[in-house]
Design a protein around this motif. Structure first.
Motif, short mmCIF file in Angstrom:
data_model
loop_
_atom_site.label_atom_id
_atom_site.label_comp_id
_atom_site.label_asym_id
_atom_site.label_seq_id
_atom_site.Cartn_x
_atom_site.Cartn_y
_atom_site.Cartn_z
N HIS A 268 0.83 -1.21 0.00
CA HIS A 268 0.00 0.00 0.00
C HIS A 268 0.86 1.26 0.00
CE1 HIS A 268 -4.17 -1.47 0.48
NE2 HIS A 268 -3.58 -2.55 0.98
N ASP A 484 -6.12 -1.63 10.18
CA ASP A 484 -6.89 -0.46 9.76
C ASP A 484 -5.97 0.67 9.29
OD1 ASP A 484 -9.34 -1.72 10.57
OD2 ASP A 484 -8.84 -1.21 12.64
N THR A 487 -5.10 -0.05 5.69
CA THR A 487 -6.21 0.24 4.78
C THR A 487 -6.25 1.71 4.38
OG1 THR A 487 -7.48 -1.55 5.79
CG2 THR A 487 -8.71 0.08 4.52
N HIS A 488 -5.81 2.58 5.27
CA HIS A 488 -5.92 4.01 5.02
C HIS A 488 -4.60 4.64 4.56
CE1 HIS A 488 -9.54 3.26 7.45
NE2 HIS A 488 -10.04 4.32 6.85
#
Length: 502
Positions: A268, A484, A487-488
Motif C-alpha cells: 500500500h 486499519d 487500509t488508510h
C-alpha cells in the motif's frame, strides 16, 4: 514548521515589533485577541472565567483577554499575583481593564473558590520562566491544580520550562488545554510534560515569516508544508519495475502476522514488487494473506537463518517478528556487511543490535532504524529524562550516520546532521500491536522507490500517523487495529503526492 527556543521566541517578538514599526502592546493585543476568539468558540454563554495574571507580559496577555471577554459579554474575574514590579505592557493593560471587571490581588491566606463549572485561565508566567516556582506563586498554582475547574494555559503552563528538563518536585500548572502563539514549543512534544500541557494548539499572530525562515534551528515539526515536493506523482508510463523491488525479512513461528502486516503496508506504500523472506512455517500464510507479494522459500524452517541473493532488490526491511536466535543474528550481520541497498531495521533486528552492539559499527550510511523508547535504550543507554533522550538521539545518529525514527505520540526523526523532526499526526488508538510493523513496511516501500532516507522518514512517519487518524475517524481510537492503518495508507499518501501540471 520550526521549533524555537524561549530565547529565540523573545528575539522573534522583538524583531517583528521593530520590523513592523509597532508597539509591543499591539503584538500583545494580537495574541490576546487570538486567544479570546479561541476561548469564546469553546465556552458556553454565562460560564464564568477566572484569569490568574502574573506581573509580566504573560499576565498582560491575561488582562487583555479579560477585557475582550468582558466586551463579548462573558463573565470574567481577574486575580493578580503580588509582585514588587510589573512589566510596562502589564501596567498598560491593567489601566485598560474596565472598572466593571472584578479584579483583586491574590492573598495566599484566602485564595478564591474555583467552582467546577468555571474556566481558569493561567496567565501567570508563560515562557519567561527560567527557574521553578516558589513561595506565593507555587501556592497559587497548587490551589489552581486542586480545583475541579477546566484549566487553560496561555502560551505555556506556568512553572513548566520551555526547553529544559523540569527539576524534580517543581510545581507546574496542570492544564487541560495550552494555547500558544505562532510556533509550538519543544516542551509540548515530550512525554514527561503531557500531564502539564494537556491538549495544545498554536494560533497565528502575524510574526514575520521572513524572520522565522532566517532563524536557525535544529528542531522542526513534520507538517504538510515541510513535505511539499518530497513524494513524486506516479508516471503515466511507469510500470512495476519503475517503483522498486523490496525485500522484507520478517516473521518466525508464532509471529508471522508481523510479516503480513509489514508486507501489506509495503504494497500500500506504492512499491512495484515485493518479495517476502519468511521461514517455511509462514510460507502458506503469506501466500494466502498477501497474494500480491512473492514468497521466498529456503531461508529457514521456523525463523530466518540465512540471506537470499540481494542483487534483485532496491531496498531491504528486516525485523518484524524475526526472533532473536543465533542464526538470525548471523543473517543480520551478513546483511549489514554485504548490503549495498537501503536498509530499514525494526523490532527484533534492533534487539539483536542492542544485544550485540559491535554490529552497530557495521550499519551502512543512511540506514533507517525504527525503535520505540525501550528499544532505543538498548541501543544506547537509559535516558535520565526526555531532553537527555534527545541528546542521545542526536549523538547516535551522528556517530552511525543513520536515521532513527523514535516512535511515540510525537514520533521523532533523528538525522545524521543533528536535526530532529517531530510528527504532528497520529493518535492514541495507534498504540496497538502491529502498528510498528506497518511503519516498517511503509518505510521500506518508500526507500525502494528511491526516496532519500530523510524524505522516506518524513513522508512515512506523517502518512502513517495520518492513516491512523483517518482510521480513528471511522472506527474510534479504541476500535483501531494495525490492519486499519494499512487500509488508510493510500488516502494518507495521496494527500502528500506532488501534483502534476503547471
Amino acid at each position: 514548521m520550526k521549533i524555537l527556543s524561549a530565547a529565540q521566541t523573545r528575539a522573534l517578538d522583538q524583531a517583528t515589533i521593530q520590523d513592523e514599526g509597532i508597539m509591543s502592546l499591539e503584538l500583545m493585543e494580537r495574541a490576546a485577541t487570538a486567544f479570546t476568539e479561541w476561548l469564546l468558540n469553546r465556552l458556553s454563554a454565562g460560564r464564568e472565567v477566572h484569569i490568574f495574571c502574573g506581573p509580566g507580559n504573560n499576565g498582560g496577555d491575561g488582562l487583555a483577554a479579560a477585557r475582550l471577554l468582558h466586551q463579548a459579554g462573558q463573565p470574567v474575574r481577574v486575580w493578580l499575583l503580588p509582585a514588587a514590579r510589573d512589566s510596562a505592557d502589564f501596567t498598560a493593560n491593567r489601566h485598560r481593564l474596565p472598572p466593571e471587571v472584578p479584579c483583586a490581588e491574590l492573598n495566599t491566606r484566602s485564595l478564591p473558590e474555583l467552582p467546577a463549572s468555571a474556566v481558569v485561565v493561567d496567565a501567570l508566567f508563560g515562557t519567561g520562566l527560567s527557574r521553578p516556582l516558589t513561595d506565593e506563586a507555587a501556592t497559587v498554582v497548587q490551589h489552581i491544580n486542586h480545583s475541579a475547574a477546566s484549566i487553560v494555559a496561555v502560551d505555556m503552563p506556568s512553572g513548566l520550562l520551555t526547553d529544559a528538563p523540569q527539576p524534580a518536585g517543581s510545581v507546574v500548572v496542570r492544564a487541560r488545554y495550552t494555547v500558544s502563539f505562532e510556533l509550538p514549543k519543544l516542551a509540548f512534544f515530550l512525554p514527561q510534560n503531557a500531564e502539564f500541557v494537556g491538549l495544545w494548539e498554536v494560533l497565528p499572530i502575524g510574526l514575520d515569516e521572513g524572520l522565522i525562515h532566517n532563524t536557525p534551528v535544529d528542531n522542526h515539526t513534520i507538517d504538510l508544508k515541510l513535505l511539499t515536493n518530497r513524494l513524486p506523482a506516479r508516471q503515466k508510463f511507469g510500470h512495476k519495475g519503475t517503483y522498486g523491488h523490496a525485500l522484507l525479512l520478517a516473521g518466525s513461528y508464532g509471529k508471522v502476522g508481523a510479516a503480513v502486516l509489514a508486507a501489506r503496508a509495503c504494497l500500500h506504500g506504492g512499491v512495484g514488487l515485493l518479495t517476502l523472506g519468511v521461514p517455511t512455517v509462514g510460507y502458506d500464510i503469506v501466500q494466502t494473506a498477501v497474494p500480491e507479494a512473492m514468497a521466498l522459500p529456503g531461508i529457514g524452517q521456523e525463523h530466518v537463518t540465512s540471506l537470499p541473493d540481494l542483487a534483485p532488490y532496491s531496498a531491504v526491511g528486516i525485523g518484524p517478528g524475526l526472533g532473536q536466535h543465533d542464526d538470525s543474528h548471523a543473517a543480520l550481520e551478513k546483511l549489514l556487511r554485504t548490503a549495498t541497498v537501503p536498509l530499514v531495521l525494526d523490532a527484533d533486528a534492533l534487539n539483536l543490535l542492542g544485544a550485540n552492539r559491535a554490529l552497530l559499527d557495521l550499519l551502512p550510511p543512511d540506514a533507517i532504524l525504527t525503535p520505540h523508547p525501550r528499544e532505543f535504550e538498548r541501543l544506547t543507554q537509559p535516558a535520565c529524562h526526555d531532553y537527555h533522550r534527545l541528546e542521545l538521539l542526536r549523538a547516535f545518529c551522528h556517530r552511525h550516520q543513520c536515521y532513527v525514527v523514535l516512535k511515540g505520540a510525537h514520533t521523532c526523526v533523528g538525522t545524521p546532521a543533528g536535526d530532529l523532526y517531530f510528527n504532528t499526526t497520529g493518535n492514541a488508538g495507534m498504540a496497538t500491536g502491529g502498528s510498528g510493523d506497518v511503519l516498517t513496511g511503509l518505510l521500506t516501500a518508500l526507500r525502494a522507490q528511491k526516496l532519500s532516507a530523510l524524505d522516506a522518514c518524513l513522508v512515512g512517519v506523517y502518512a502513517h500517523g495520518r492513516a491512523g487518524d483517518l482510521a480513528a475517524q471511522q472506527l474510534g481510537e479504541m476500535g483501531l487495529a494495525a490492519g486499519d492503518i494499512v487500509t488508510h495508507l493510500g488516502p494518507a499518501l495521496q494527500k502528500l503526492v506532488t501534483p502534476s501540471g503547471f
